[in-house]
Design an enzyme around this catalytic site. Structure first.
Site, short mmCIF file in Angstrom:
data_model
loop_
_atom_site.label_atom_id
_atom_site.label_comp_id
_atom_site.label_asym_id
_atom_site.label_seq_id
_atom_site.Cartn_x
_atom_site.Cartn_y
_atom_site.Cartn_z
N HIS A 1 0.83 -1.21 0.00
CA HIS A 1 0.00 0.00 0.00
C HIS A 1 0.86 1.25 0.00
O HIS A 1 0.60 2.21 -0.73
CB HIS A 1 -0.93 0.00 1.21
CG HIS A 1 -1.66 1.28 1.35
ND1 HIS A 1 -2.71 1.63 0.53
CD2 HIS A 1 -1.46 2.35 2.15
CE1 HIS A 1 -3.11 2.82 0.86
NE2 HIS A 1 -2.39 3.29 1.82
N ARG B 1 -5.20 -0.75 -22.58
CA ARG B 1 -5.69 -1.81 -21.69
C ARG B 1 -7.21 -1.71 -21.70
O ARG B 1 -7.78 -0.80 -21.10
CB ARG B 1 -5.18 -1.58 -20.27
CG ARG B 1 -3.66 -1.56 -20.15
CD ARG B 1 -3.24 -1.42 -18.70
NE ARG B 1 -1.80 -1.32 -18.56
CZ ARG B 1 -1.13 -0.19 -18.39
NH1 ARG B 1 -1.79 0.95 -18.29
NH2 ARG B 1 0.17 -0.19 -18.29
N ARG C 1 -5.42 -3.97 -26.85
CA ARG C 1 -5.21 -5.33 -26.37
C ARG C 1 -6.57 -5.88 -25.97
O ARG C 1 -7.31 -5.23 -25.23
CB ARG C 1 -4.26 -5.32 -25.17
CG ARG C 1 -3.96 -6.72 -24.64
CD ARG C 1 -3.10 -6.66 -23.41
NE ARG C 1 -3.76 -6.03 -22.30
CZ ARG C 1 -3.17 -5.72 -21.15
NH1 ARG C 1 -1.88 -6.00 -20.99
NH2 ARG C 1 -3.83 -5.16 -20.17
N GLU D 1 4.49 -12.69 -23.60
CA GLU D 1 4.55 -12.76 -22.13
C GLU D 1 4.93 -14.16 -21.70
O GLU D 1 5.52 -14.38 -20.67
CB GLU D 1 3.17 -12.46 -21.51
CG GLU D 1 2.42 -11.33 -22.15
CD GLU D 1 1.04 -11.15 -21.54
OE1 GLU D 1 0.96 -10.71 -20.39
OE2 GLU D 1 0.05 -11.47 -22.23
N ASP E 1 5.14 -9.48 -17.16
CA ASP E 1 4.68 -10.86 -17.11
C ASP E 1 5.68 -11.83 -17.70
O ASP E 1 5.80 -12.97 -17.25
CB ASP E 1 3.32 -11.00 -17.80
CG ASP E 1 2.18 -10.55 -16.89
OD1 ASP E 1 1.13 -10.14 -17.39
OD2 ASP E 1 2.36 -10.63 -15.66
N CYS F 1 5.97 -3.15 -24.36
CA CYS F 1 4.99 -2.33 -23.67
C CYS F 1 5.06 -2.52 -22.16
O CYS F 1 4.35 -1.89 -21.40
CB CYS F 1 3.57 -2.62 -24.17
SG CYS F 1 3.05 -4.33 -23.93
#
Lengths: 846, 75
Positions: free
Chosen positions: A472, A579, A616, A709, A733, A780
């Site tokens: 956080h 996205r 995407r 990925e 990823d 990206c």
């Protein structure tokens, strides 16, 4: 001795069947209690007498009414109906309600239940039969609420007061016993325990962790939900208390009629494990430099402020239950109001993410389960702070058993809310302490409430000992554009208040004894950074061409329409990654083709007809399920049905999205990119769908590309290059899958480094394969925005960089100040390195 | 039993359920002779949970009855 009678009317119409003829041993053997059953011809369960609903089973097929004389009447519709989970049952009353004889309690669909349950036979059983001296049952057929089903003669009224009764009564308790039953105290052992307990005159209770249940009540025992290895004890009060405790202790240890010899030996209390230092832990050579995880970039020179979490102490017991309950209710109302204003304040500051955290906290305060539990504890004599703390932590215990990031976040929220209420109850005021200018906050971790109370104008950085790059505190720091370190050596908590320190959020270090010279140098570096950023912004709209004339396309990663507009201001030459999830998340229904087409068109218009817009397709997974896309829970969501796999398994969703993208073509140069491609058949199938829809819509010229990925794509890139028009490497990823490490993992996250040579070699493989078919490769993932990585990527043959919007100007400037030849030489060197550390050491020398 | 349910042509389906119930779906409800059905030795009660659905609550396992009825109705 007062003789009392209780007449129970038939709750349903039908055929009276003696309990021992019911095809279920638990009822037939009177383990639940004495009673009778009815094979019903009506579909409404009515109250057999006046009384109060003391229990409604969550599966709504069973209900217990306590009569005015305290007799508990359990009515259980059908057999094995708990499996129906409520389907076919409509409860008309709720727990705690007072009801009148004949009042409808539950409606049920007899036909539906008959078709799915083992039997419709409805049992009417007295669960506290120790209060009944004689039963008289009807036989034959009965009509609901007209005919008497059974008449009870009540025995000597038992003390309904609790154990604290004056008198010549012995009180006795057993030792704590660990439950040996594999599935804990469920119906059968509960019935056995109750049966044994009823043989004694004393009031007997079973205690577990401060909760009590009447040991003579099967319902109460089951409600306690005691599990294997939990510790319980028998508490008895009465003339035969001693014998009762002895006998019941033996009965429990023997397993209450169950075979407990095969039960796994309950694990002993968890052993205290000493914290060990990992062999991988980086030890700082210089005692003045503390190491940590770079959680948010930038340099901050400021003064330490130790954020201390007070130890809250309070009494366990309280005298006035009503007063305690009132103060708890007041505290909760007060807290809700505080949270509401905090939420409003943050929203007005444009800080939506954090505002939502406080909205979530308000929701938690509305949770009836915690409040009910706290009230119950207060009723048992506990103080409000104790009761509240216990109730919240019981919830937390339940949640901790679930292994999930989402749940872990909720636990953190619950802790925060718990503390908030405790502070209100104890009158502790959290007024923002006056902070010095240029403060660097040091803490174990930061809760949302901590940060809400901070004076933002004075804080310039964060240091925490817990958490990682995704904690956080890290997320907050990044959203505030402040440098932060996480996972720092705990000795940082001992630093003197006001000590001047240098926080380097890029290098991941905290210098606690920087000399004036060092500080001066760093301030200079800071100034240089600022100047560089300004210069870059001025030239942002110029193309990014290397000094030896090679153009690199620099575009933006965006998540919505607003980002697209921002991106252009920062010099983006298009969008390399849209996205698309924002269209799908936080919606009640899937967005239809028209809605999507409209949004894609809007974004395209913001860019311009000659700019690329790479969309995407939907990239979600089991870790973030959508309400209209129910997905069975997976053990490994990151290796499961996610990305393109969802589109392939639900082609209608993919089709709608693809059509919407195709329709926006022309407003910009639309391109489609598939996430999580791992095999060629996946690409071929998705591509075929696109081609079909393109033909149907009469659209041509839309390029189709894939994310890299999954390592398999990089390794076989030449085959993919025959089918795809371009590749875009998702370095975050790709690193995760290549190293088999969860990038969000608190202990491993720091090792998920995109500059690991394994990842760089995979990128090289991708470029080599793509070249064979003349296709381009872009990046990206986070590496595209990393100034340290950019020269390497260019040197590897990457020709497009899709960056986070604020990074674009500096990335372009960096390209201009590099030559391709230099970058290639650098890349070759880097590829020879054995690990991420060596790569970074090499790059930092430049 | 079949005649009291309105005859073969009135019975669309029969099955055993809930251990001791025979569940019939009928063409029409009017042909039902509830009193006569209740008088049958194996039948404890008759229930009509929905239109054109009848439950016969038996005093024993319904499966053998269902088997016999299905055999008869198929002829």
């Amino acid at each position: 001795m007062s003789e009392q009678r209780l007449e129970l009317k038939a709750p349903v119409s039908g055929v009276v069947i003696p309990l021992d003829q019911v095809p279920d041993p638990v009822f037939a053997q009177k383990m639940v209690g004495e009673g009778i059953s009815i094979d019903p011809t009506s579909e409404h369960l009515l109250a057999p007498c006046n009384g109060k609903v003391i229990q409604m089973h969550p599966a709504k097929h069973a209900i217990t009414i306590e009569s005015e004389q305290g007799i508990e009447v359990l009515m259980h519709i059908g057999l094995d109906t708990v499996m129906l989970k409520g389907d076919g049952f409509s409860p008309l009353v709720s727990e705690g309600e007072t009801v009148e004889q004949g009042q409808p309690l539950i409606d049920f669909d007899a036909d539906k239940i008959a078709l799915s349950a083992r039997s419709l036979m409805t049992e009417i059983v007295i669960t506290n039969g120790d209060q009944v001296s004689r039963y008289q049952f009807t036989s034959g057929n009965v009509v609901a609420n007209r005919d008497t089903l059974m008449t009870l003669e009540l025995g000597a009224p038992a003390d309904t007061d609790e154990i604290d009764q004056e008198g010549l009564t012995k009180e006795c308790a057993s030792d704590w016993i660990s439950i040996p039953n594999p599935t804990g105290i469920h119906a059968r052992p509960a019935a056995a325990l109750a049966a044994e307990a009823k043989m004694f005159q004393s009031r007997i209770k079973l205690e577990r962790d401060g909760q009590f249940a009447d040991a003579k009540s099967v319902v109460a025992l089951m409600g306690l939900n005691v599990k294997l290895a939990e510790k319980v004890r028998i508490v008895a009060k009465g003339r035969d208390a001693d014998e009762a405790v002895d006998a019941l202790t033996v009965a429990i240890c023997d397993g209450l009629g169950e075979d407990v010899s095969t039960a796994v030996a309950p694990t002993v209390q968890p052993v205290e494990v000493e914290e060990e230092v990992s062999l991988l832990a980086k030890v700082s050579a210089d005692p003045n430099i503390l190491l940590g995880i770079a959680a948010s970039p930038g340099i901050a020179i400021g003064k330490v402020h130790q954020l201390e979490h007070q130890q809250l102490s309070y009494d366990e017991l309280a005298a006035d239950a009503n007063a305690e309950r009132t103060s708890l209710t007041d505290a909760i109302e007060h807290a809700k109001a505080d949270l509401k204003s905090l939420q409003a304040k943050l929203q007005s500051e444009g800080n939506q993410t954090n505002a939502e955290i406080f909205a979530a906290h308000q929701e938690l305060l509305e949770d009836p389960a915690i409040f009910q539990q706290a009230k119950k504890l207060i009723k048992e004599g506990k103080s409000a702070p104790f009761a509240w703390n216990k109730a919240v932590h019981e919830q937390i215990k339940v949640l901790r058993a679930v292994d999930s990031d989402v749940i872990a976040g909720r636990v953190a929220d619950l802790e925060d809310v718990c503390t908030r209420i405790l502070k209100l109850l104890l009158g502790i005021d959290d007024a923002a302490t006056a902070l010095a200018e240029q403060t660097i906050i040091v803490a174990e971790d930061l809760t949302p409430s901590d940060t809400a109370n901070l004076d933002r104008s004075k804080v310039i950085g964060f240091v925490t000992t817990l958490g990682g790059a995704t904690s956080h505190a890290a997320i907050l720091a990044r959203s505030m554009n402040l440098p932060a370190l996480a996972g720092v050596d705990p000795q940082v908590l001992a630093l003197e208040e006001g000590l001047q320190v240098v926080l380097d959020g890029d290098a991941g270090t905290l210098n606690i004894a920087a000399s004036d010279e060092e500080i001066a140098q760093l301030r200079q570096k800071q100034q240089q950074q600022v100047a560089r950023a300004e210069q870059a912004q001025q030239k942002a709209h110029e193309p990014a061409v290397t000094s030896d004339g090679v153009a690199i396309e620099v575009v933006a990663n965006i998540g919505n329409v607003k980002d697209a507009i921002e991106a252009c201001k920062f010099g983006a030459e298009g969008v390399g990654l849209l996205r698309s999830e924002f269209l799908y998340l936080d919606q009640a229904t899937e967005p239809n083709e028209d809605q999507q087409a409209q949004v894609y068109t809007e974004i395209a218009d913001a860019l311009g007809a000659d700019k690329p817009l790479i969309v995407r397709t939907l990239d979600v997974g089991g870790d973030k399920p959508l309400p209209y896309l129910p997905m069975p829970s997976e053990e490994n969501p990151f290796l499961g049905e996610r990305g393109i796999r969802i589109g392939l398994n639900r082609p209608s969703i993919l089709k709608r999205q693809v059509r919407a993208i195709l329709r926006a073509h022309g407003h910009a140069k639309l391109k489609i990119m598939f996430p999580m491609i791992a095999t060629l058949p996946e690409l071929k199938a998705a591509k075929q769908l696109v081609q079909q829809e393109a033909e149907d819509l009469g659209v041509s010229g839309v390029e189709i590309g894939i994310m890299v990925e999954v390592p398999s794509t990089a390794v076989l890139s030449e085959h993919f290059a025959a089918e795809a028009d371009f590749f875009s490497v998702g370095t975050n990823d790709l690193t995760q899958y290549a190293l088999a490490m969860d990038r969000g993992h608190p202990k491993l996250g720091w090792q998920v480094d995109a500059l690991d040579p394994a990842v760089l070699r995979l990128i090289k493989l991708t470029v080599d394969g793509a070249k064979k078919h003349g296709k381009w490769v872009g990046v990206c993932g986070g590496a595209a925005s990393d100034l340290l990585a950019v020269p390497v990527l260019i040197g590897l043959g990457v020709t497009e960089l899709s960056c986070s919007v604020p990074a674009i100007p500096e990335v372009k400037e960096l390209v201009r100040s590099s030559s391709l030849a230099q970058c290639q030489a650098l890349a070759e060197q880097v590829l020879q390195q054995p690990d991420a550390e060596s790569v970074r050491a090499l790059l930092q020398k430049i | 039993m079949i005649s009291q349910l309105g005859g073969k042509s009135n019975i669309n389906s029969v099955m055993a359920c809930a251990t001791n119930r025979l569940r019939f779906t009928l063409e029409q409800d009017e042909e039902l002779d509830v009193q006569a059905l209740t008088k049958l030795p194996c039948v404890n009660a008759v229930m009509q949970p929905q239109t054109k659905v009848v439950h016969l609550l038996l005093n024993e396992d319904a499966s053998p009855w269902a088997a016999k009825l299905i055999a008869q109705l198929d002829n």
